[in-house]
Write an enzyme that holds these catalytic residues in place. Structure first.
Site, PDB file in Angstrom:
ATOM      1  N   GLY A  89      41.146 -43.824  -5.274  1.00 26.19           N
ATOM      2  CA  GLY A  89      40.385 -43.170  -6.595  1.00 26.19           C
ATOM      3  C   GLY A  89      40.454 -41.692  -6.920  1.00 26.19           C
ATOM      4  N   SER A  99      41.131 -51.719  -5.368  1.00 29.60           N
ATOM      5  CA  SER A  99      41.021 -51.781  -4.177  1.00 29.60           C
ATOM      6  C   SER A  99      42.107 -52.884  -3.585  1.00 29.60           C
ATOM      7  CB  SER A  99      39.670 -52.229  -3.307  1.00 29.60           C
ATOM      8  OG  SER A  99      38.804 -51.337  -3.731  1.00 29.60           O
ATOM      9  N   ALA A 120      52.459 -56.452   4.165  1.00 32.18           N
ATOM     10  CA  ALA A 120      53.084 -57.005   4.916  1.00 32.18           C
ATOM     11  C   ALA A 120      54.737 -56.767   5.309  1.00 32.18           C
ATOM     12  CB  ALA A 120      52.703 -58.517   4.863  1.00 32.18           C
ATOM     13  N   CYS A 177      45.702 -49.330   6.169  1.00 31.76           N
ATOM     14  CA  CYS A 177      46.067 -50.537   5.427  1.00 31.76           C
ATOM     15  C   CYS A 177      46.770 -51.558   6.101  1.00 31.76           C
ATOM     16  CB  CYS A 177      46.455 -50.270   4.034  1.00 31.76           C
ATOM     17  SG  CYS A 177      45.211 -49.329   3.031  1.00 31.76           S
TER      18      CYS A 177
HETATM   19  N1  LIG Z   1      44.799 -45.148   1.577  1.00 34.41           N
HETATM   20  C1  LIG Z   1      45.513 -45.478   0.775  1.00 34.41           C
HETATM   21  O1  LIG Z   1      46.687 -44.970   0.902  1.00 34.41           O
HETATM   22  C2  LIG Z   1      45.544 -47.017  -0.044  1.00 34.41           C
HETATM   23  C3  LIG Z   1      44.274 -47.697   0.120  1.00 34.41           C
HETATM   24  N2  LIG Z   1      44.482 -48.793  -0.778  1.00 34.41           N
HETATM   25  C4  LIG Z   1      43.117 -49.523  -1.043  1.00 34.41           C
HETATM   26  O2  LIG Z   1      42.140 -48.894  -1.762  1.00 34.41           O
HETATM   27  C5  LIG Z   1      40.903 -49.064  -1.186  1.00 34.41           C
HETATM   28  C6  LIG Z   1      40.161 -47.710  -0.860  1.00 34.41           C
HETATM   29  O3  LIG Z   1      40.933 -47.115  -0.030  1.00 34.41           O
HETATM   30  P1  LIG Z   1      40.546 -45.467   0.048  1.00 34.41           P
HETATM   31  O4  LIG Z   1      40.613 -44.958  -1.115  1.00 34.41           O
HETATM   32  O5  LIG Z   1      41.729 -45.319   1.109  1.00 34.41           O
HETATM   33  O6  LIG Z   1      39.176 -45.692   0.900  1.00 34.41           O
HETATM   34  P2  LIG Z   1      38.311 -44.579   1.135  1.00 34.41           P
HETATM   35  O7  LIG Z   1      37.355 -44.737   2.201  1.00 34.41           O
HETATM   36  O8  LIG Z   1      38.806 -43.192   1.082  1.00 34.41           O
HETATM   37  O9  LIG Z   1      37.340 -44.400  -0.407  1.00 34.41           O
HETATM   38  C7  LIG Z   1      36.635 -45.391  -0.744  1.00 34.41           C
HETATM   39  C8  LIG Z   1      35.236 -44.763  -1.165  1.00 34.41           C
HETATM   40  O10 LIG Z   1      34.373 -45.747  -1.951  1.00 34.41           O
HETATM   41  C9  LIG Z   1      33.136 -45.256  -1.655  1.00 34.41           C
HETATM   42  N3  LIG Z   1      32.133 -46.269  -1.761  1.00 34.41           N
HETATM   43  C10 LIG Z   1      32.048 -47.416  -1.225  1.00 34.41           C
HETATM   44  N4  LIG Z   1      30.981 -48.292  -1.710  1.00 34.41           N
HETATM   45  C11 LIG Z   1      30.772 -47.781  -2.953  1.00 34.41           C
HETATM   46  C12 LIG Z   1      29.584 -48.217  -3.880  1.00 34.41           C
HETATM   47  N5  LIG Z   1      29.109 -49.197  -3.989  1.00 34.41           N
HETATM   48  N6  LIG Z   1      29.731 -47.377  -5.105  1.00 34.41           N
HETATM   49  C13 LIG Z   1      30.178 -46.073  -4.901  1.00 34.41           C
HETATM   50  N7  LIG Z   1      31.184 -45.647  -4.012  1.00 34.41           N
HETATM   51  C14 LIG Z   1      31.331 -46.637  -3.155  1.00 34.41           C
HETATM   52  C15 LIG Z   1      32.940 -44.690  -0.337  1.00 34.41           C
HETATM   53  O11 LIG Z   1      31.915 -43.835  -0.147  1.00 34.41           O
HETATM   54  C16 LIG Z   1      34.305 -44.087  -0.391  1.00 34.41           C
HETATM   55  O12 LIG Z   1      34.306 -42.556  -0.614  1.00 34.41           O
HETATM   56  C17 LIG Z   1      40.918 -50.149  -0.030  1.00 34.41           C
HETATM   57  O13 LIG Z   1      40.790 -51.221  -0.482  1.00 34.41           O
HETATM   58  C18 LIG Z   1      42.437 -49.762   0.318  1.00 34.41           C
HETATM   59  O14 LIG Z   1      42.921 -51.164   1.092  1.00 34.41           O
HETATM   60  C19 LIG Z   1      45.501 -49.274  -1.526  1.00 34.41           C
HETATM   61  C20 LIG Z   1      46.676 -48.444  -1.540  1.00 34.41           C
HETATM   62  C21 LIG Z   1      46.987 -47.105  -0.591  1.00 34.41           C
HETATM   63  O1  LIG Z   2      48.287 -49.954   0.901  1.00 34.21           O
HETATM   64  C1  LIG Z   2      48.406 -48.972   1.292  1.00 34.21           C
HETATM   65  O2  LIG Z   2      47.367 -48.227   1.946  1.00 34.21           O
HETATM   66  C2  LIG Z   2      49.861 -48.149   1.762  1.00 34.21           C
HETATM   67  O3  LIG Z   2      50.224 -48.327   2.666  1.00 34.21           O
HETATM   68  C3  LIG Z   2      51.482 -47.741   3.146  1.00 34.21           C
HETATM   69  O4  LIG Z   2      51.265 -46.224   3.020  1.00 34.21           O
HETATM   70  P1  LIG Z   2      50.812 -45.335   4.095  1.00 34.21           P
HETATM   71  O5  LIG Z   2      50.003 -46.016   5.144  1.00 34.21           O
HETATM   72  O6  LIG Z   2      50.146 -44.136   3.365  1.00 34.21           O
HETATM   73  O7  LIG Z   2      52.046 -44.833   4.789  1.00 34.21           O
HETATM   74  P2  LIG Z   2      53.527 -45.090   5.203  1.00 34.21           P
HETATM   75  O8  LIG Z   2      54.352 -44.014   4.943  1.00 34.21           O
HETATM   76  O9  LIG Z   2      53.852 -46.572   4.509  1.00 34.21           O
HETATM   77  O10 LIG Z   2      53.348 -45.272   7.089  1.00 34.21           O
HETATM   78  C4  LIG Z   2      52.591 -46.287   7.600  1.00 34.21           C
HETATM   79  C5  LIG Z   2      52.901 -46.096   9.235  1.00 34.21           C
HETATM   80  O11 LIG Z   2      54.300 -46.635   9.350  1.00 34.21           O
HETATM   81  C6  LIG Z   2      54.816 -45.835  10.117  1.00 34.21           C
HETATM   82  N1  LIG Z   2      56.553 -45.830   9.795  1.00 34.21           N
HETATM   83  C7  LIG Z   2      56.765 -45.653   8.707  1.00 34.21           C
HETATM   84  C8  LIG Z   2      58.063 -45.955   8.339  1.00 34.21           C
HETATM   85  C9  LIG Z   2      59.136 -46.098   9.200  1.00 34.21           C
HETATM   86  O12 LIG Z   2      60.042 -46.318   9.229  1.00 34.21           O
HETATM   87  N2  LIG Z   2      58.538 -46.008  10.442  1.00 34.21           N
HETATM   88  C10 LIG Z   2      57.164 -45.987  10.941  1.00 34.21           C
HETATM   89  O13 LIG Z   2      56.717 -45.900  12.106  1.00 34.21           O
HETATM   90  C11 LIG Z   2      54.364 -44.339   9.685  1.00 34.21           C
HETATM   91  O14 LIG Z   2      54.624 -43.424  10.785  1.00 34.21           O
HETATM   92  C12 LIG Z   2      52.636 -44.567   9.419  1.00 34.21           C
HETATM   93  O15 LIG Z   2      52.257 -44.872  10.812  1.00 34.21           O
HETATM   94  C13 LIG Z   2      52.414 -48.091   2.016  1.00 34.21           C
HETATM   95  O16 LIG Z   2      53.678 -47.572   2.148  1.00 34.21           O
HETATM   96  C14 LIG Z   2      52.088 -47.947   0.522  1.00 34.21           C
HETATM   97  O17 LIG Z   2      52.940 -48.508  -0.349  1.00 34.21           O
HETATM   98  C15 LIG Z   2      50.720 -48.545   0.375  1.00 34.21           C
HETATM   99  O18 LIG Z   2      49.972 -48.498  -0.828  1.00 34.21           O
END
Ligand SMILES: NC(=O)C1=CN([C@@H]2O[C@H](COP(=O)(O)OP(=O)(O)OC[C@H]3O[C@@H](n4cnc5c(N)ncnc54)[C@H](O)[C@@H]3O)[C@@H](O)[C@H]2O)C=CC1
Ligand SMILES: O=C(O)[C@H]1O[C@H](OP(=O)(O)OP(=O)(O)OC[C@H]2O[C@@H](n3ccc(=O)[nH]c3=O)[C@H](O)[C@@H]2O)[C@H](O)[C@@H](O)[C@@H]1O
Length: 480
Positions: A13, A127, A221, A272
């Site tokens: 976000g 999400s 996946a 994730c």
């Molecule tokens: N972390 C990443 O790199 C990525 C995450 N996602 C997906 O995005 C979603 C969010 O992930 P993150 O941002 O990493 O999680 P996060 O835990 O960093 O952030 C989620 C936020 O939502 C807030 N929250 C929960 N319920 C709420 C409510 N009812 N009203 C207002 N705020 C609320 C929490 O307090 C928290 O700050 C997940 O579904 C995750 O799978 C997708 C792509 C990349």
């Molecule tokens: O849905 C999500 O949360 C995100 O998950 C991953 O992103 P992220 O988890 O931030 O990081 P990556 O760079 O994908 O690495 C994931 C894990 O795989 C490991 N990795 C990555 C690449 C590789 O060649 N080998 C390996 O062991 C990394 O060290 C790490 O532990 C995806 O790359 C994003 O596209 C996606 O949006």
């Protein structure tokens, strides 16, 4: 002026909304969260997450067309487009425990939107959610809609941590799924216009809702599968004398396969991959597809195998016990350039070594002592809930200490495990480190960052994932 509100000021976000605010000066963006401490951090000089370039963007837009607030209902009521980017953890209890996505936070956000809305809204799934979530959300929103019209879109996020801003500026694609009705298509166009402020049109893909929801799970996946494939090969390399770096290079030269994401490691981590594959497995099972479910389950099983294999290598090399021995852990984050430890392989490796009564001295460039202690004492999946709902003040693990640098961590150690590929681990003074360690001194490189030959010349016994084995390790079992 178009108004956007994003519910959830987390890793997704925060950065995504900051970039929308930067690229769309004519749009007002409010990011809201139930966590007061997170919002306070977004409004301070110490942002709650570190991403290169994020500080500058937030400083430039905050107070102009970007604001962070706990006034969730007010901003939701005022918005035209509402992004929902809240946690979707793995369920720990009840039906589907250990696999299914827990949609508690999503559902409560949807109910709140239904309660406070007074005008038509586009509600965007940001999400990562199970396929068909949009149908459930639609039911909640329209159940008592008081004549208000809602359009649900799926707009999953593909950014990776550490490169979030770069990924958002220049995405491979933006995916928008919506209903195949005239209203659905209109909503898709409205969101497309937002991204079209900086993303070339041919990179904005539009699909139906279920394709968009499933594509996100499928993409994660496929990515995780690549890592499990190369990690599975790394075990075979160790058994045969092949070298995983050479194999990955040769395989990746095929333009149909490509060179990226083929680095063997101690296992993948991050918030994730595991969660989304478990969710995918559950959806397959619910749809009567056990063979498909088992296929994807293997990706997680190989990842667990890789982490176990690493622990077994450490223990068996060190005379089959690490009880009472000091082991230095270099790197705790799930990858370099982030302080994020969610599902980091370091947690499982450390717990494995602690299970054999090792004493751990942990050093990471970014991760705090408090975070490390929390991670090592928390139950599986508990981390993926809003911070104020997580178990309070965990008791520190006695056999664990946290060091302020790699030299302190390794002083008096019997072995070193490298678990994150931080650049500084490549250039440490390993002569100095060797001098201050017990002998024989071991290095177990879970990320292939050190020059094993140089370290062997110094006197270390070195294990590198997927590389020809040190003579010391040759006759030792890879898995007990
Ligand atoms: N972390 C990443 O790199 C990525 C995450 N996602 C997906 O995005 C979603 C969010 O992930 P993150 O941002 O990493 O999680 P996060 O835990 O960093 O952030 C989620 C936020 O939502 C807030 N929250 C929960 N319920 C709420 C409510 N009812 N009203 C207002 N705020 C609320 C929490 O307090 C928290 O700050 C997940 O579904 C995750 O799978 C997708 C792509 C990349
Ligand atoms: O849905 C999500 O949360 C995100 O998950 C991953 O992103 P992220 O988890 O931030 O990081 P990556 O760079 O994908 O690495 C994931 C894990 O795989 C490991 N990795 C990555 C690449 C590789 O060649 N080998 C390996 O062991 C990394 O060290 C790490 O532990 C995806 O790359 C994003 O596209 C996606 O949006």
């Amino acid at each position: 002026m178009v108004k956007i509100c994003c519910i959830g000021a987390g890793y997704v976000g925060g950065p995504t909304m900051a970039v929308i605010a930067l690229k769309c000066p004519a749009i007002e963006v409010a990011v809201v969260d139930i966590s007061a401490s997170r919002i306070a951090a977004w409004n301070s000089d110490q942002l709650p997450i570190y991403e290169a370039g994020l500080d500058e963007i937030v400083k430039q837009c905050r107070g102009k067309n970007l604001l962070f607030s706990t006034a969730v209902e007010k901003h939701v009521a005022e918005a035209d487009i509402i992004f929902v980017s809240v946690n979707t953890p793995t369920k720990t209890r009840g039906l589907g425990a250990g696999k299914a996505a827990d949609l508690t936070y999503w559902e409560s956000a949807a109910r709140m939107i239904a309660d406070v809305s007074k005008s038509n809204k586009i509600v965007v799934e940001k999400s990562t959610v199970p396929v068909k979530t949009a149908e459930a959300i639609e039911k909640i929103l329209t159940h008592n809609s008081k004549g208000i019209k809602y359009q649900i879109l799926s707009n999953p996020e593909f950014l990776a941590e550490g490169t979030a801003i770069e990924d958002l500026f220049n995405p491979d694609r933006v995916l928008i799924g919506g209903r195949e009705t005239a209203e659905g298509q209109k909503a898709i166009q409205a969101l497309k216009q937002v991204y079209a402020n900086w993303v070339p049109e041919d990179r904005i893909i539009t699909t139906n809702l279920w394709s968009a929801e499933l594509s996100k799970l499928a993409a994660n996946a496929f990515l995780a599968q690549r890592i499990s494939s190369v990690n599975a090969m790394s075990a075979l390399c160790e058994a045969t004398g092949a070298n995983i770096s050479q194999v990955a290079h040769a395989v990746g030269k095929d333009s149909r396969i490509g060179p990226k994401f083929l680095n063997a490691s101690v296992g993948f981590g991050g918030s994730c991959f595991q969660k989304d594959i478990l969710n995918l497995v559950y959806i397959c099972e619910c749809n009567g597809l056990p063979e498909v479910a088992n296929y994807w389950k293997q990706v997680i099983q190989v990842n667990d195998y890789q982490k176990n294999r690493f622990v077994n290598r450490v223990v068996s090399s060190m005379f089959n016990t690490v009880s009472g021995k000091k082991i230095a852990i270099l790197g705790f984050a799930f990858k370099k350039d982030t302080g994020d430890t969610r599902e980091t392989p370091a947690i499982d490796v450390c717990k494995g070594l602690l299970g054999d009564k090792a004493h751990l001295s942990i050093y990471d460039v970014q991760v705090t002592e408090e975070q490390i202690q929390r991670d090592l004492s928390m139950n599986k999946f508990d981390w993926d809930h809003p911070i104020h709902l997580q178990p309070a003040s965990p008791i520190g693990v006695k056999q664990v200490s946290v060091a302020w640098d790699a030299y302190e961590a390794t002083k008096g150690a019997h072995g070193i495990c490298i678990l994150t590929e931080w650049d500084e681990f490549k250039t440490l003074d390993y002569n100095k480190i060797f001098d201050h360690m017990h002998k024989p001194a071991f290095v177990f490189d879970g990320r292939n960052v050190v020059d094993a030959e140089k370290l062997r010349q110094i006197g270390f016994i070195v294990y590198s994932i997927g590389k020809p084995l040190d003579a010391w390790l040759k006759d030792m079992p890879a898995v007990t």
